[in-house]
Design a protein around this motif. Sequence first.
Motif, PDB file in Angstrom:
ATOM      1  N   TYR A  16     -77.303  41.820 -87.143  1.00  0.00           N
ATOM      2  CA  TYR A  16     -78.459  41.022 -86.739  1.00  0.00           C
ATOM      3  C   TYR A  16     -78.480  39.709 -87.490  1.00  0.00           C
ATOM      4  N   ASP A  17     -78.673  38.630 -86.760  1.00  0.00           N
ATOM      5  CA  ASP A  17     -78.848  37.292 -87.334  1.00  0.00           C
ATOM      6  C   ASP A  17     -80.340  36.981 -87.234  1.00  0.00           C
ATOM      7  N   GLU A  18     -81.042  37.149 -88.358  1.00  0.00           N
ATOM      8  CA  GLU A  18     -82.499  37.007 -88.356  1.00  0.00           C
ATOM      9  C   GLU A  18     -82.937  35.589 -88.011  1.00  0.00           C
ATOM     10  N   LYS A  19     -82.223  34.594 -88.514  1.00  0.00           N
ATOM     11  CA  LYS A  19     -82.592  33.192 -88.270  1.00  0.00           C
ATOM     12  C   LYS A  19     -82.565  32.857 -86.781  1.00  0.00           C
ATOM     13  N   GLU A  21     -82.274  35.226 -84.304  1.00  0.00           N
ATOM     14  CA  GLU A  21     -82.736  36.387 -83.536  1.00  0.00           C
ATOM     15  C   GLU A  21     -81.671  36.890 -82.562  1.00  0.00           C
ATOM     16  N   LEU A  23     -79.050  39.942 -81.888  1.00  0.00           N
ATOM     17  CA  LEU A  23     -78.635  41.304 -82.172  1.00  0.00           C
ATOM     18  C   LEU A  23     -77.228  41.482 -81.625  1.00  0.00           C
ATOM     19  N   ASN A  40     -87.090  40.659 -85.049  1.00  0.00           N
ATOM     20  CA  ASN A  40     -86.604  41.427 -86.186  1.00  0.00           C
ATOM     21  C   ASN A  40     -87.076  42.882 -86.147  1.00  0.00           C
ATOM     22  N   TYR A  41     -88.322  43.121 -85.695  1.00  0.00           N
ATOM     23  CA  TYR A  41     -88.826  44.492 -85.689  1.00  0.00           C
ATOM     24  C   TYR A  41     -87.995  45.396 -84.759  1.00  0.00           C
ATOM     25  N   PHE A  43     -84.717  45.129 -84.228  1.00  0.00           N
ATOM     26  CA  PHE A  43     -83.539  45.470 -85.015  1.00  0.00           C
ATOM     27  C   PHE A  43     -83.874  46.553 -86.030  1.00  0.00           C
ATOM     28  N   GLU A  44     -84.969  46.413 -86.743  1.00  0.00           N
ATOM     29  CA  GLU A  44     -85.349  47.396 -87.757  1.00  0.00           C
ATOM     30  C   GLU A  44     -85.613  48.763 -87.138  1.00  0.00           C
TER      31      GLU A  44
END
Length: 70
Positions: A16-19, A21, A23, A40-41, A43-44
């Motif tokens: 995952y690339d959080e910056k 978004e 996946l 992000n949620y 992915f988590e």
Amino acid sequence: MDRQSVRSSNISSIGYDEKNEILEIEFLSGGIYQYLDVPNYVFEELMDAESQGKYFNAYVKDNYETTKIR
């Protein structure tokens, strides 16, 4: 993108690339796909799911723009 190996009958690894978004999922079949604009949620929750495959099918597949990498 760095991916973490997972125990799944269908998925080999997840990143995952959080910056941005993004996946990224590598399937046991060898295909690698990126799913765009994934919060992000998601992915988590995917990583914490008892079954990543079931979570993927219910909440990711067909719900986000997808790009095939390989």
